[in-house]
Each structure stands twice: as structure tokens, then as C-alpha cells.
Design an enzyme around this catalytic site. Structure first.
Site, PDB file in Angstrom:
ATOM      1  N   SER A   1      77.968 -21.329  12.778  1.00 12.04           N
ATOM      2  CA  SER A   1      76.713 -21.436  12.048  1.00 12.04           C
ATOM      3  C   SER A   1      76.754 -22.651  11.108  1.00 12.04           C
ATOM      4  O   SER A   1      77.061 -23.757  11.546  1.00 12.04           O
ATOM      5  CB  SER A   1      76.443 -20.130  11.300  1.00 12.04           C
ATOM      6  OG  SER A   1      75.130 -20.047  10.819  1.00 12.04           O
TER       7      SER A   1
ATOM      8  N   ASP B   1      71.461 -14.915  20.487  1.00  8.60           N
ATOM      9  CA  ASP B   1      71.269 -15.540  19.173  1.00  8.60           C
ATOM     10  C   ASP B   1      69.831 -16.024  19.013  1.00  8.60           C
ATOM     11  O   ASP B   1      69.371 -16.900  19.754  1.00  8.60           O
ATOM     12  CB  ASP B   1      72.237 -16.717  19.035  1.00  8.60           C
ATOM     13  CG  ASP B   1      72.359 -17.248  17.612  1.00  8.60           C
ATOM     14  OD1 ASP B   1      71.449 -16.995  16.805  1.00  8.60           O
ATOM     15  OD2 ASP B   1      73.367 -17.920  17.323  1.00  8.60           O
TER      16      ASP B   1
ATOM     17  N   HIS C   1      73.180 -13.397  16.342  1.00  5.24           N
ATOM     18  CA  HIS C   1      73.887 -14.501  15.700  1.00  5.24           C
ATOM     19  C   HIS C   1      75.150 -14.031  14.992  1.00  5.24           C
ATOM     20  O   HIS C   1      76.179 -14.720  15.016  1.00  5.24           O
ATOM     21  CB  HIS C   1      72.954 -15.190  14.701  1.00  5.24           C
ATOM     22  CG  HIS C   1      73.570 -16.359  13.993  1.00  5.24           C
ATOM     23  ND1 HIS C   1      73.947 -17.518  14.642  1.00  5.24           N
ATOM     24  CD2 HIS C   1      73.888 -16.552  12.674  1.00  5.24           C
ATOM     25  CE1 HIS C   1      74.455 -18.373  13.773  1.00  5.24           C
ATOM     26  NE2 HIS C   1      74.440 -17.816  12.577  1.00  5.24           N
TER      27      HIS C   1
END
Length: 351
Positions: A135, A289, A318
Site C-alpha cells: 500500500s 482489492d 486490500h
């Protein structure tokens, strides 16, 4: 395992041109740097995490796991602007004796890496064997590999992208609108904007998880429920949980830092920037995601020269990059057994 604070006692200039008189970074190290100095595993953490990677990435990091302090020298620095030991909006401005709050300079992902480069030099690190992040952590790792390609030998990017998408920016702006709607945010006090932060976290969860996650975890057993739903309680609980350990000012600044991520900024192009990465690279995407869709990782795979690609599915969406450590271990193990030099290899998850 040890937590330390590094103080850079010189001016630190942000990408925006604003300077801090000095800089502090909180960080953890685990294990020992070997004589050859070739066993460094550097972790760039995600949005609201901290530098204690053995705590929040159990199953991938720790004794007995793939990245372990018995073999590796593991380093994780708290990112610039966060609330876990590094310079940020709640830090005291030495020139005024007061907290910065909204006068803190707006950091970018590149500023975060610039600060971590200083820490690496302080620790006597001459190269990084593996740089890994998911991320916002993946965005940081990517920038470092572009800025200092010869310093990074292996790069693992999980649920990340080459530039933050309009979709992701819209999610972040919606959260900032919630924070700004809480008038205490502008009162410059440590708990300012707490109610807004709670609402922002509840919004963010919808992008971190997904329809299936809520359908399984927050499903009502009874058809007679008309209020006080499990899903409602969960959103409130998670909002309160973050408020108890974070602050609205850091959340505001870090969300803007994520929005700033664009490897093509002030460079020839995004594609050209990615082509500068010389590290053996593993790009991992999560099929479910919502925030960083799989096509964003496929794009990285297509434009990073020595790259391999893997994907897996998770009903956690995610957040799967933090939870599905068995799948990650299998994929990473396969990657390090594969010679990607001069060729592009498609990796599949080994169940």
C-alpha cells in the site's frame, strides 16, 4: 528487538521547499547486521502502522518466519508525519516551543524516503538486500528503488501503484472532509478532530475490505433486526479503535502524502521512471482489492524491467496483504528460487 529514535541535527528540506530545523525518526531494528552487510531487510510500513513490524506483520516477519532476526537485519522506520516517534504535526517546533499541528510542512512520499535514506546512512547500511512494502509502504519502496537503484537488490511491492488513482484520492478527500467537518480539528489540541477521525476511519474501512468481507463477518442471523446492526457496531468500534491510538493531524497529512504519489512527477514519464528500477522485483496484487485494483500491479509488472508478478485472492480485500501471510510466504519463496534476470516470469500462488 529494539525501538530507537534517530535525530538528524541539520535542516531537512521538504519537496515543497519548507525546511525543518531538525528531524526525528522512530525506528525498530531486529537481528544483527552481518560482516558482509548483505542481510538487510527494510520494511516501509503502511498508512496508520508503526515501525514494530514483528507486531503487525506476524506470519511473515519474526522468529520462525520467512523474514526473521536470526538470519536478517530487519529495519522499519516510522514514516515522516506519523505519530509513532517521527517528526509530525504533533511534534514541538523548536523555534516556537509549540506543537506544529497544521503548520507542519506537507510531506510527500519522496520526503519520506529522503528521511529514511538518512537513517540508513546513520545505521551504516551500504545496500538493502530486500526492500518490501504494501500500500503506502509499497509506494515508498518504489520511490526508493527509483531514486537509488543500485542500493536496492530485491524489491517487493504489494498492493501498490505507480501513481495514486483519482479513485484513491477521492476516498482520501472524503475522509478529510469528515475530519474538517469536526471543528475541533482547528483548535490545535492533541485530540482535535477526534470525531472526524472516527468517521474517516469508518469510510476507509469500506475501501480496505469489501462487500464479501462484510457479508461474511457482519451478517445478521435474524431477519427481525431493524437497528443496531453488526455492521454499524463494527464501524463504530473500528473508528474508536483508531482514535485511541492515532491523531487526526497525522491522518490528514499522511493521506495527502499518499495522494502525492506519482513516480512520473518532475521526471520524463511514469514509464521511464519505472524503467530506472534495477532491483529484482516482485509485484504482488490482490484480486479483490478495491483500493488498489489488480490492473495497477499489472502495470508495474509490465514496466519494471526485472520483474515477476503474482496475484492471490482474499475476501479481506486490500487488507489481505496484512493478513494472508501464508500466501505471501509461498509467493516470496518462489520468487527467491527464480532467476528473473533478463526475463519476465509469471509467478502463481503456490497454495
Amino acid at each position: 528487538m529494539s525501538y530507537q529514535t534517530y535525530t538528524y541535527q541539520h535542516e531537512f528540506e521538504f519537496e515543497c521547499g519548507v525546511k525543518l530545523p531538525q528531524l526525528e525518526l522512530g525506528y525498530h531494528t531486529y537481528g544483527t547486521l552481518n560482516k558482509a552487510k548483505d542481510n538487510v531487510i527494510w520494511v516501509c510500513h503502511a498508512f496508520t502502522a508503526n515501525s514494530d513490524v514483528l507486531d503487525w506483520w506476524k506470519g511473515l516477519f519474526g522468529s520462525g518466519y520467512y523474514f526473521n532476526p536470526e538470519e536478517h537485519f530487519i529495519v522499519c522506520a516510522n514514516m515522516l508525519g506519523s505519530t509513532y516517534g517521527s517528526s509530525g504535526p504533533l511534534s514541538v517546533n523548536p523555534q516556537t516551543g509549540e506543537n506544529y499541528y497544521l503548520s507542519f510542512p506537507q510531506a510527500t512520499v519522496r520526503d519520506m524516503i529522503k528521511s529514511q535514506q538518512l537513517l540508513a546512512a546513520h545505521l551504516g547500511i551500504e545496500s538493502i538486500h530486500t526492500l518490501i512494502g504494501g500500500s503506502l509502504g509499497g509506494q515508498q519502496a518504489m520511490e526508493w528503488a527509483i531514486i537509488e537503484p543500485d542500493f536496492i537488490k530485491n524489491l517487493i511491492l504489494i498492493a501498490a501503484n505507480a501513481k495514486h488513482s483519482p479513485w484513491g484520492i477521492a476516498f482520501n478527500e472524503s475522509q478529510r472532509l469528515a475530519i474538517a467537518a469536526d471543528q475541533t480539528f482547528y483548535e490545535n489540541k492533541p485530540n482535535g478532530g477526534a470525531k472526524g477521525l472516527k468517521a474517516a476511519r469508518a469510510m476507509a474501512l469500506l475501501s480496505y475490505r469489501g462487500y464479501k468481507t462484510y457479508g461474511i463477518k457482519q451478517h445478521e442471523e435474524s431477519n427481525e433486526v431493524v437497528d443496531n446492526y453488526k455492521a454499524s457496531s463494527y464501524q463504530n468500534y473500528q473508528g474508536d479503535k483508531l482514535v485511541s491510538r492515532f491523531n487526526a493531524y497525522s491522518y490528514w497529512y499522511l493521506s495527502k502524502a499518499m495522494d502525492s504519489h506519482n513516480v512520473g512527477r518532475n521526471r520524463v514519464s511514469i514509464e521511464d521512471a519505472l524503467s530506472k528500477i534495477t532491483a529484482r522485483t516482485l509485484v504482488i496484487g490482490i484480486k479483490s482489492d478495491l483500493l488498489f485494483p489488480i490492473e495497477e500491479q499489472q502495470y508495474l509488472f509490465q514496466h519494471i524491467p526485472q520483474s515477476a508478478f503474482a496475484e492471490f485472492d482474499s475476501y479481506y480485500g486490500h487488507d489481505g496483504f496484512l493478513i494472508e501471510t501464508e500466501a505471501l510466504t509461498n509467493i516470496i519463496t518462489s520468487f527467491f528460487k527464480t532467476d528473473v534476470k533478463g526475463k519476465i516470469i509469471q509467478l502463481q500462488q503456490t497454495a
